[in-house]
Design a protein around this motif. Structure first.
Motif, PDB file in Angstrom:
ATOM      1  N   ILE A  55       0.810  -1.232   0.000  1.00 59.21           N
ATOM      2  CA  ILE A  55       0.000   0.000   0.000  1.00 59.21           C
ATOM      3  C   ILE A  55       0.836   1.273   0.000  1.00 59.21           C
ATOM      4  O   ILE A  55       0.342   2.340  -0.346  1.00 59.21           O
ATOM      5  N   LEU A  56       2.122   1.149   0.396  1.00 55.14           N
ATOM      6  CA  LEU A  56       2.921   2.376   0.477  1.00 55.14           C
ATOM      7  C   LEU A  56       3.179   2.938  -0.918  1.00 55.14           C
ATOM      8  O   LEU A  56       3.462   2.205  -1.865  1.00 55.14           O
ATOM      9  N   GLU A  57       3.083   4.259  -0.993  1.00 49.92           N
ATOM     10  CA  GLU A  57       3.222   4.913  -2.296  1.00 49.92           C
ATOM     11  C   GLU A  57       4.694   5.273  -2.550  1.00 49.92           C
ATOM     12  O   GLU A  57       5.209   5.096  -3.629  1.00 49.92           O
ATOM     13  N   ASP A  58       5.358   5.763  -1.438  1.00 53.95           N
ATOM     14  CA  ASP A  58       6.720   6.262  -1.670  1.00 53.95           C
ATOM     15  C   ASP A  58       7.737   5.126  -1.696  1.00 53.95           C
ATOM     16  O   ASP A  58       7.585   4.107  -1.018  1.00 53.95           O
ATOM     17  N   ARG A  59       8.784   5.325  -2.524  1.00 54.68           N
ATOM     18  CA  ARG A  59       9.779   4.287  -2.761  1.00 54.68           C
ATOM     19  C   ARG A  59      10.541   3.917  -1.479  1.00 54.68           C
ATOM     20  O   ARG A  59      10.749   2.748  -1.181  1.00 54.68           O
ATOM     21  N   GLU A  60      10.906   4.954  -0.718  1.00 54.51           N
ATOM     22  CA  GLU A  60      11.696   4.698   0.489  1.00 54.51           C
ATOM     23  C   GLU A  60      10.933   3.815   1.482  1.00 54.51           C
ATOM     24  O   GLU A  60      11.475   2.872   2.064  1.00 54.51           O
ATOM     25  N   GLY A  61       9.648   4.129   1.628  1.00 55.48           N
ATOM     26  CA  GLY A  61       8.794   3.333   2.522  1.00 55.48           C
ATOM     27  C   GLY A  61       8.747   1.884   2.083  1.00 55.48           C
ATOM     28  O   GLY A  61       8.874   0.960   2.898  1.00 55.48           O
ATOM     29  N   ARG A  62       8.592   1.683   0.761  1.00 58.74           N
ATOM     30  CA  ARG A  62       8.505   0.307   0.239  1.00 58.74           C
ATOM     31  C   ARG A  62       9.834  -0.440   0.452  1.00 58.74           C
ATOM     32  O   ARG A  62       9.848  -1.617   0.778  1.00 58.74           O
ATOM     33  N   GLU A  63      10.952   0.299   0.279  1.00 60.72           N
ATOM     34  CA  GLU A  63      12.266  -0.332   0.494  1.00 60.72           C
ATOM     35  C   GLU A  63      12.442  -0.770   1.944  1.00 60.72           C
ATOM     36  O   GLU A  63      12.970  -1.842   2.233  1.00 60.72           O
ATOM     37  N   GLN A  64      11.963   0.097   2.851  1.00 59.16           N
ATOM     38  CA  GLN A  64      12.057  -0.249   4.279  1.00 59.16           C
ATOM     39  C   GLN A  64      11.246  -1.512   4.565  1.00 59.16           C
ATOM     40  O   GLN A  64      11.699  -2.421   5.269  1.00 59.16           O
ATOM     41  N   ALA A  65      10.029  -1.560   3.991  1.00 58.99           N
ATOM     42  CA  ALA A  65       9.169  -2.733   4.197  1.00 58.99           C
ATOM     43  C   ALA A  65       9.834  -3.975   3.607  1.00 58.99           C
ATOM     44  O   ALA A  65       9.809  -5.064   4.207  1.00 58.99           O
ATOM     45  N   GLU A  66      10.489  -3.809   2.462  1.00 61.88           N
ATOM     46  CA  GLU A  66      11.159  -4.935   1.796  1.00 61.88           C
ATOM     47  C   GLU A  66      12.291  -5.498   2.677  1.00 61.88           C
ATOM     48  O   GLU A  66      12.474  -6.718   2.781  1.00 61.88           O
ATOM     49  N   ILE A  67      13.021  -4.568   3.346  1.00 58.39           N
ATOM     50  CA  ILE A  67      14.101  -5.034   4.244  1.00 58.39           C
ATOM     51  C   ILE A  67      13.522  -5.862   5.393  1.00 58.39           C
ATOM     52  O   ILE A  67      14.043  -6.920   5.754  1.00 58.39           O
ATOM     53  N   ILE A  68      12.385  -5.377   5.926  1.00 54.65           N
ATOM     54  CA  ILE A  68      11.740  -6.141   7.021  1.00 54.65           C
ATOM     55  C   ILE A  68      11.370  -7.537   6.503  1.00 54.65           C
ATOM     56  O   ILE A  68      11.621  -8.546   7.164  1.00 54.65           O
ATOM     57  N   ILE A  69      10.805  -7.575   5.294  1.00 52.65           N
ATOM     58  CA  ILE A  69      10.380  -8.871   4.739  1.00 52.65           C
ATOM     59  C   ILE A  69      11.578  -9.805   4.542  1.00 52.65           C
ATOM     60  O   ILE A  69      11.548 -10.963   4.960  1.00 52.65           O
TER      61      ILE A  69
END
Ligand code: ADP
Length: 407
Positions: free
Chosen positions: A218-232
């Motif tokens: 759901i995150l729109e911004d790239r940085e947010g998605r990258e952070q979520a990807e690291i958690i995953i």
């Protein structure tokens, strides 16, 4: 000159041989000691035979074998070391013949009522384990009224050494059983701990991964998605570790959980390769399979063999540099199917080849490691192969690559 006839001597030796045969055939201490006192009385024409063992707690001698119906009661008596005939033999570690026991102040009088004889003469010899005296064996009264002879003493000494061996064997067995039970209890504790810990970790981790994936979506911004990807990513690593732990636990409950069916190893290998394709692509490693359309059928537990091949392939990917090569060969060899997973990765030092299948073993120390993992993958793969009564081994040249083979 011997006081025994040739026939009597042969009889003695035969009976002694009988006892030593029984000694090596059974670990049942009470019946062995009972046999020893029967044979001792019979061969020496004595009225009674008694076996006393030193009890370090009470610092006295206790009866562990005696003839007759009151043998239970006699076991409650304690013979002091000081001032008794048995005590004197125990302390000196040498035999003693007392021909006039009733006039000897050291005679311990509490025993007569239980053996139903008045003690007139005693022959006592020490029971030794190496150079340590552990107790005493006594003969009471010759039936024919004669004195105890040197031959009686020799006969009793031989039987005393048999009794000592029987006692030592029993003690060793008891110690071994106790140690074994303690080990089993510890092993159960460890298995329970692993099972509970991996189960309890799985649930919250599932939730973390679920939410992180949702956020990534759901995150729109790239940085947010990258952070979520690291958690995953790190959550997935943790999940793998927990899965490994869960698989160790599976081994503890053993082969019984093997669910065998007919499987095609070639197809299984393809499925395993598929699972790790993405990891291979990330590192630009090519995986080639010999005979990809082939069919080599056997019976086995598909899931467990999948774990075994998966762990080996995953390692090949981890320990091979980018743009490396992995080749998988499967062949029928006689009645067996042999699969080799060959990589041109970093290789394994010769001194580590034996150890890498041990639990938690890693070639590089945990502190200096460049790669993740816990040192469990290969031990689990080995367990899974052993369940199938198979074999797993490795050949490797440092800096050139490794070849893991499962038969
Ligand atoms: P880990 O979780 O450390 O990978 P494993 O039990 O799977 O644990 O492997 C034990 C060790 O064996 C690894 O730490 C690694 O040093 C070595 N190893 C396993 N497979 C390979 C391989 N294909 N190439 C080089 N080293 C390997």
């Amino acid at each position: 000159m011997s006081s025994l006839s040739e026939e009597q001597q042969i009889d003695r030796l035969t009976r002694l041989l009988d006892v030593s045969r029984q000694l090596s055939a059974t670990l049942e201490l009470d019946s062995l000691l009972q046999l020893i006192i029967e044979v001792a009385s019979e061969l020496t024409f004595s009225e009674s035979c008694l076996i006393l063992l030193y009890d370090p707690q009470t610092k006295s001698l206790e009866f562990i074998a005696s003839p007759g119906v009151r043998s239970k009661e006699i076991k409650t008596i304690r013979v002091p070391i000081e001032g008794s005939i048995a005590g004197a033999v125990f302390k000196k570690g040498s035999p003693l013949i007392v021909q006039n026991a009733h006039s000897d102040p050291r005679l311990f009088r509490g025993v007569d009522q239980f053996i139903q004889h008045t003690t007139k003469s005693i022959l006592a010899v020490p029971m030794m384990i190496q150079d340590r005296t552990i107790g005493v064996i006594e003969l009471v009264n010759k039936k024919d009224g004669n004195n105890f002879s040197k031959e009686d003493q020799t006969t009793l000494s031989i039987l005393a050494s048999h009794a000592a061996v029987a006692i030592q064997n029993t003690n060793l067995l008891v110690t071994l059983k106790k140690a074994n039970e303690e080990l089993k209890a510890l092993d159960r504790l460890k298995s329970d701990f692993i099972a509970i810990a991996s189960h309890e970790l799985r649930t919250p981790l599932g939730i973390v991964l679920g939410h992180a994936t949702y956020l990534e979506d759901i995150l729109e911004d790239r940085e947010g998605r990258e952070q979520a990807e690291i958690i995953i990513q790190h959550g997935e690593r943790l999940k793998n570790i927990i899965e490994d732990l869960g698989n160790i636990d599976t081994f503890q409950s053993g082969k019984s959980r093997l669910r065998k069916s007919s499987i095609d190893i070639c197809k299984l290998i393809q499925e395993v390769v598929q699972e790790y394709q993405e990891m291979a692509e990330t590192k630009n490693i090519s995986i080639s399979i010999d005979n990809p359309q082939g069919e080599l059928k056997t019976t086995g537990d598909k899931e467990k063999l999948h774990i075994a091949f998966g762990n080996i392939l995953k390692n090949a990917l981890i320990y091979t540099n980018d743009r490396g090569k992995i080749h998988i060969k499967t062949n029928r060899v006689g009645n067996f199917i042999e699969t080799s997973i060959i990589d041109n990765g970093i290789g394994i030092p010769e001194s580590d080849l034996e150890k890498i299948f041990e639990r938690f073993y890693q070639v590089e120390s945990h502190l200096t490691r460049r790669y993740g993992g816990m040192g469990l993958g290969l031990s689990i793969a080995k367990d899974m192969v052993m369940f199938h009564e198979g074999k797993i081994w490795v050949e490797s040249v440092l800096g050139k690559g490794s070849r893991f083979t499962v038969l």
